[in-house]
Design a protein around this motif. Structure first.
Motif, PDB file in Angstrom:
ATOM      1  N   ASN A  22       0.828  -1.206   0.000  1.00 24.88           N
ATOM      2  CA  ASN A  22       0.000   0.000   0.000  1.00 24.88           C
ATOM      3  C   ASN A  22       0.860   1.254   0.000  1.00 24.88           C
ATOM      4  N   ALA A  23       1.807   1.280   0.948  1.00 27.97           N
ATOM      5  CA  ALA A  23       2.693   2.447   1.065  1.00 27.97           C
ATOM      6  C   ALA A  23       3.565   2.589  -0.176  1.00 27.97           C
ATOM      7  N   ALA A  24       3.961   1.454  -0.746  1.00 33.00           N
ATOM      8  CA  ALA A  24       4.807   1.495  -1.947  1.00 33.00           C
ATOM      9  C   ALA A  24       4.076   2.143  -3.118  1.00 33.00           C
ATOM     10  N   ILE A  25       2.795   1.793  -3.291  1.00 34.02           N
ATOM     11  CA  ILE A  25       2.014   2.369  -4.382  1.00 34.02           C
ATOM     12  C   ILE A  25       1.824   3.866  -4.177  1.00 34.02           C
ATOM     13  N   MET A  26       1.510   4.259  -2.940  1.00 32.66           N
ATOM     14  CA  MET A  26       1.330   5.683  -2.642  1.00 32.66           C
ATOM     15  C   MET A  26       2.647   6.439  -2.837  1.00 32.66           C
ATOM     16  N   GLY A  27       3.756   5.839  -2.355  1.00 33.69           N
ATOM     17  CA  GLY A  27       5.055   6.485  -2.503  1.00 33.69           C
ATOM     18  C   GLY A  27       5.491   6.594  -3.948  1.00 33.69           C
ATOM     19  N   THR A  28       5.186   5.563  -4.752  1.00 37.28           N
ATOM     20  CA  THR A  28       5.535   5.583  -6.171  1.00 37.28           C
ATOM     21  C   THR A  28       4.741   6.658  -6.904  1.00 37.28           C
ATOM     22  N   ARG A  29       3.468   6.804  -6.554  1.00 34.99           N
ATOM     23  CA  ARG A  29       2.656   7.863  -7.140  1.00 34.99           C
ATOM     24  C   ARG A  29       3.241   9.239  -6.813  1.00 34.99           C
ATOM     25  N   TYR A  33      10.092  11.635 -11.158  1.00 40.14           N
ATOM     26  CA  TYR A  33      11.103  10.581 -11.145  1.00 40.14           C
ATOM     27  C   TYR A  33      10.774   9.462 -12.141  1.00 40.14           C
ATOM     28  N   PHE A  34       9.501   9.066 -12.206  1.00 42.25           N
ATOM     29  CA  PHE A  34       9.116   7.904 -12.989  1.00 42.25           C
ATOM     30  C   PHE A  34       8.185   8.271 -14.130  1.00 42.25           C
ATOM     31  N   THR A  35       8.202   7.443 -15.175  1.00 44.40           N
ATOM     32  CA  THR A  35       7.206   7.569 -16.234  1.00 44.40           C
ATOM     33  C   THR A  35       5.926   6.864 -15.773  1.00 44.40           C
ATOM     34  N   MET A  36       4.858   7.040 -16.544  1.00 47.32           N
ATOM     35  CA  MET A  36       3.601   6.360 -16.229  1.00 47.32           C
ATOM     36  C   MET A  36       3.778   4.841 -16.257  1.00 47.32           C
ATOM     37  N   LYS A  37       4.547   4.356 -17.237  1.00 45.36           N
ATOM     38  CA  LYS A  37       4.779   2.916 -17.327  1.00 45.36           C
ATOM     39  C   LYS A  37       5.572   2.416 -16.124  1.00 45.36           C
ATOM     40  N   GLU A  38       6.601   3.165 -15.711  1.00 38.36           N
ATOM     41  CA  GLU A  38       7.409   2.752 -14.561  1.00 38.36           C
ATOM     42  C   GLU A  38       6.577   2.734 -13.287  1.00 38.36           C
ATOM     43  N   MET A  39       5.686   3.717 -13.131  1.00 39.88           N
ATOM     44  CA  MET A  39       4.799   3.731 -11.975  1.00 39.88           C
ATOM     45  C   MET A  39       3.925   2.470 -11.960  1.00 39.88           C
ATOM     46  N   ALA A  40       3.408   2.092 -13.119  1.00 36.58           N
ATOM     47  CA  ALA A  40       2.573   0.895 -13.219  1.00 36.58           C
ATOM     48  C   ALA A  40       3.374  -0.370 -12.940  1.00 36.58           C
ATOM     49  N   ILE A  41       4.602  -0.428 -13.456  1.00 35.19           N
ATOM     50  CA  ILE A  41       5.450  -1.609 -13.250  1.00 35.19           C
ATOM     51  C   ILE A  41       5.752  -1.808 -11.774  1.00 35.19           C
ATOM     52  N   ILE A  42       6.160  -0.743 -11.086  1.00 33.30           N
ATOM     53  CA  ILE A  42       6.484  -0.856  -9.663  1.00 33.30           C
ATOM     54  C   ILE A  42       5.234  -1.229  -8.865  1.00 33.30           C
ATOM     55  N   GLY A  43       4.100  -0.582  -9.171  1.00 27.13           N
ATOM     56  CA  GLY A  43       2.879  -0.819  -8.411  1.00 27.13           C
ATOM     57  C   GLY A  43       2.274  -2.188  -8.614  1.00 27.13           C
ATOM     58  N   ALA A  51      -2.144   4.627 -11.178  1.00 24.04           N
ATOM     59  CA  ALA A  51      -0.992   3.804 -11.541  1.00 24.04           C
ATOM     60  C   ALA A  51      -1.403   2.809 -12.616  1.00 24.04           C
ATOM     61  N   VAL A  52      -2.643   2.322 -12.487  1.00 31.25           N
ATOM     62  CA  VAL A  52      -3.271   1.509 -13.538  1.00 31.25           C
ATOM     63  C   VAL A  52      -4.573   2.225 -13.901  1.00 31.25           C
ATOM     64  N   PRO A  53      -4.689   2.746 -15.096  1.00 24.17           N
ATOM     65  CA  PRO A  53      -5.828   3.618 -15.428  1.00 24.17           C
ATOM     66  C   PRO A  53      -7.173   2.921 -15.521  1.00 24.17           C
ATOM     67  N   LYS A  54      -7.197   1.619 -15.853  1.00 25.28           N
ATOM     68  CA  LYS A  54      -8.473   0.919 -16.050  1.00 25.28           C
ATOM     69  C   LYS A  54      -8.589  -0.245 -15.077  1.00 25.28           C
ATOM     70  N   PHE A  55      -9.784  -0.394 -14.496  1.00 28.14           N
ATOM     71  CA  PHE A  55     -10.007  -1.507 -13.579  1.00 28.14           C
ATOM     72  C   PHE A  55      -9.872  -2.849 -14.291  1.00 28.14           C
ATOM     73  N   LEU A  56     -10.274  -2.913 -15.553  1.00 27.76           N
ATOM     74  CA  LEU A  56     -10.129  -4.150 -16.322  1.00 27.76           C
ATOM     75  C   LEU A  56      -8.668  -4.567 -16.417  1.00 27.76           C
ATOM     76  N   ASP A  57      -7.770  -3.595 -16.512  1.00 31.36           N
ATOM     77  CA  ASP A  57      -6.336  -3.894 -16.539  1.00 31.36           C
ATOM     78  C   ASP A  57      -5.888  -4.515 -15.219  1.00 31.36           C
TER      79      ASP A  57
END
Length: 444
Positions: free
Chosen positions: A189-196, A203-213, A414-420
């Motif tokens: 949880n904290a990792a996703i919030m911190g990455t955002r 620091y990160f691109t949108m793809k990198e944020m998604a990869i880490i999260g 971090a992930v734009p669509k719930f289906l994803d």
């Protein structure tokens, strides 16, 4: 102050701040038979001592969140939208307003034990309110204290060395290395919030944020110990952690190269090419120390006070939704036949590998999409040690579950669509399972 003295102070700031963060937040110790990090151990003691009052406070905050968001929807010209933090916390869409209201209703029913028992029981709403109470303390504190790890130069330092691995393996820049490590070791949880937060800083691109999260924001070391202990496989803890690490690398390597993650844009916030430049001259060691020291030199009290936004966002924005979605998911998992039906493909794979109690294990594994503690509950009476070890690992491996991380991933974009989110869970589960089963069988 002379330049040399200033550089020395920055280096000391880097070394002492980072060392404190690693010691306090990341390294697990043995506390009278309990393995946990210093921060989490004492936070859990605090929660255990004041659980009743903390739960009451959380229920009141969930009600407040629902009321203010409803007022904002009905009357948009109030002060809520005029004040930056209040607008961020309480101005949202009708869909999330309904979720908050449902979360508040569930919280009230659970706290006062009123309404249908299937809703407020210890297995459904009761479990979620208890979990939400713990997380409402643990996650904000993790967000605050991980500042020592993420903003005192460790990212820049480790990026020079680990970065050469993460770029070819996971298609991320070197500067993601420390966030990947802290996401894997600390609470997801904290990792996703911190990455955002770091994405917002450039620091990160949108793809990198998604990869880490989606690939590394797993349960903490302490959580792995809890799962192993409840399922009676704590004597295999070393092997469990090793299998988790190895299979996580394999799964992430595959996942970042296939949709949906492979299709995410490699753009920084506001479309900027990059907002963080790392020095590339000199030897790797000199670059690491210089960049880390420069980063530490910029740290001030503002680096800590700026966390208030995300700390309050987690408690007031996300907690009502976590209680709502988590409770509904637990009811579906425990009181309907849907889980047994959707877990059939997992059952077939387990039967192919001759895993005992395949049907029960499959249901337990797939229940992890609702909440990562559900597999532990559903598999606790399985006789086979091998099967319980597989479930223990698979309860942590998929990372994504509705009660927490799925909500965080979609609401933080971090992930734009719930289906994803659903697709990534399925991908991680099916990619990981054969490797986990084979490795467990080799060990046992």
């Amino acid at each position: 102050m002379s330049k040399s003295k200033n550089q020395l102070m920055n280096r000391l700031k880097f070394m002492l701040g980072t060392a404190f963060g690693i010691l306090f937040v990341l390294i697990p110790f043995n506390f009278n038979g309990t393995v946990d990090t210093i921060l989490f151990y004492y936070l859990k003691l605090f929660i255990a001592k004041f659980d009743g009052i903390l739960q009451l406070i959380l229920v009141m905050l969930i009600i407040l969140s629902a009321l203010l968001s409803l007022i904002d929807q009905l009357k948009p010209d109030t002060m809520i939208r005029k004040q930056r933090l209040m607008a961020k916390l309480f101005s949202t869409t009708p869909f999330y307003v309904v979720n908050r209201i449902l979360g508040a209703i569930i919280a009230i029913m659970v706290y006062f034990q009123v309404g249908p028992e299937f809703l407020f029981s210890a297995d459904t709403g009761g479990a979620m309110l208890s979990l939400a109470t713990q997380l409402s303390v643990i996650v904000p504190m993790m967000l605050l204290f991980q500042t020592f790890i993420l903003e005192f130069g460790a990212m820049e330092f480790l990026g020079e060395f680990i970065g050469v691995i993460v770029r070819p393996l996971f298609k991320t820049s070197e500067i993601c290395a420390t966030s990947i490590l802290s996401a894997w070791v600390g609470p997801g949880n904290a990792a996703i919030m911190g990455t955002r937060e770091l994405f917002e800083k450039g620091y990160f691109t949108m793809k990198e944020m998604a990869i880490i999260g989606t690939q590394f924001a797993t349960g903490s070391i302490g959580w792995i110990v809890v799962v192993s202990s409840v399922l009676g496989v704590v004597d295999q803890l070393g092997w469990i952690i090793l299998i988790l690490a190895l299979v996580s690398i394999i799964v992430a390597f595959v996942s970042v190269r296939i949709p949906p993650i492979s299709k995410y844009p490699e753009t920084y916030i506001e479309g900027k090419e990059t907002t963080q430049v790392v020095e590339q001259t000199g030897s790797a060691w000199n670059r690491a120390v210089t960049n880390a020291s420069n980063r530490a030199g910029d740290v001030s009290l503002k680096n800590f006070t700026s966390k208030i936004d995300n700390m309050t966002f987690y408690v007031l924005w996300l907690t009502p939704i976590i209680v709502c979605w988590g409770t509904i998911a637990l009811i579906v998992a425990l009181y309907t036949p849907i889980l047994a039906f959707i877990s059939l493909p997992i059952q077939w794979i387990l039967q192919l590998f001759n895993v005992a109690d395949a049907s029960q294990a499959a249901s337990a594994i797939m229940s992890g999409f609702a909440d990562n503690y559900l597999p532990v509950i559903l598999a606790s009476n399985i006789a086979s040690v091998e099967t319980r070890m597989i479930v223990a690992i698979m309860s942590i491996m998929p990372i994504i579950y509705l009660s927490e991380t799925a909500t965080l991933l979609t609401s933080t974009k971090a992930v734009p669509k719930f289906l994803d989110v659903v697709l990534i869970f399925i991908q991680r589960t099916f990619i990981a399972l054969p490797f986990v089963v084979i490795l467990v069988k080799m060990i046992l």
